[in-house]
Design a protein around this motif. Structure first.
Motif, PDB file in Angstrom:
ATOM      1  N   TRP A  49       0.823  -1.202   0.000  1.00  0.00           N
ATOM      2  CA  TRP A  49       0.000   0.000   0.000  1.00  0.00           C
ATOM      3  C   TRP A  49       0.863   1.260   0.000  1.00  0.00           C
ATOM      4  O   TRP A  49       0.543   2.239  -0.663  1.00  0.00           O
ATOM      5  CB  TRP A  49      -0.944   0.006   1.194  1.00  0.00           C
ATOM      6  N   LYS A  51       3.872   1.535  -1.229  1.00  0.00           N
ATOM      7  CA  LYS A  51       4.463   1.630  -2.561  1.00  0.00           C
ATOM      8  C   LYS A  51       3.459   2.239  -3.533  1.00  0.00           C
ATOM      9  O   LYS A  51       3.809   3.114  -4.336  1.00  0.00           O
ATOM     10  CB  LYS A  51       4.899   0.241  -3.039  1.00  0.00           C
ATOM     11  N   GLU A  52       2.210   1.793  -3.484  1.00  0.00           N
ATOM     12  CA  GLU A  52       1.168   2.338  -4.352  1.00  0.00           C
ATOM     13  C   GLU A  52       0.961   3.826  -4.092  1.00  0.00           C
ATOM     14  O   GLU A  52       0.840   4.623  -5.025  1.00  0.00           O
ATOM     15  CB  GLU A  52      -0.153   1.593  -4.139  1.00  0.00           C
ATOM     16  N   LYS A  53       0.925   4.219  -2.813  1.00  0.00           N
ATOM     17  CA  LYS A  53       0.714   5.615  -2.436  1.00  0.00           C
ATOM     18  C   LYS A  53       1.882   6.471  -2.913  1.00  0.00           C
ATOM     19  O   LYS A  53       1.679   7.556  -3.455  1.00  0.00           O
ATOM     20  CB  LYS A  53       0.519   5.744  -0.929  1.00  0.00           C
ATOM     21  N   HIS A  55       3.907   5.828  -5.416  1.00  0.00           N
ATOM     22  CA  HIS A  55       3.837   5.887  -6.875  1.00  0.00           C
ATOM     23  C   HIS A  55       2.811   6.936  -7.306  1.00  0.00           C
ATOM     24  O   HIS A  55       3.062   7.728  -8.219  1.00  0.00           O
ATOM     25  CB  HIS A  55       3.471   4.516  -7.443  1.00  0.00           C
ATOM     26  N   MET A  62      -2.281   5.143 -10.828  1.00  0.00           N
ATOM     27  CA  MET A  62      -2.054   4.139 -11.857  1.00  0.00           C
ATOM     28  C   MET A  62      -3.339   3.955 -12.656  1.00  0.00           C
ATOM     29  O   MET A  62      -4.422   3.860 -12.099  1.00  0.00           O
ATOM     30  CB  MET A  62      -1.676   2.799 -11.227  1.00  0.00           C
TER      31      MET A  62
END
Length: 73
Positions: A49, A51-53, A55, A62
């Motif tokens: 999570w 990493k997603e934030k 990014h 994304m």
């Protein structure tokens, strides 16, 4: 984990919280359900999570392209 949605909501509201803090919140909300803590599982999930934030902060959200069906005659 059956409570992934709740954990994700807490993470989205307060992303600085640690996995242990989120687990304590979960145990307080559902006493007796999580006596044997799945801490490592939660740590792995928070890593994804975060990493997603990160990014999204750098590159924007994304976008997933819709699948294109190929028609073969």
């Amino acid at each position: 984990m059956k409570v992934t949605g709740q954990l994700r909501a807490w993470f989205d509201e307060e992303p600085w919280r640690t996995s242990r803090e989120l687990l304590v919140c979960l145990q307080a909300e559902q006493p007796g359900q999580y006596l044997d803590p799945p801490l490592r599982t939660l740590q792995r999930r928070l890593k994804i999570w975060r990493k997603e934030k990160a990014h999204a902060m750098v590159f924007g959200p994304m976008h997933v392209e819709p699948a294109i069906e190929l028609i073969v005659h």
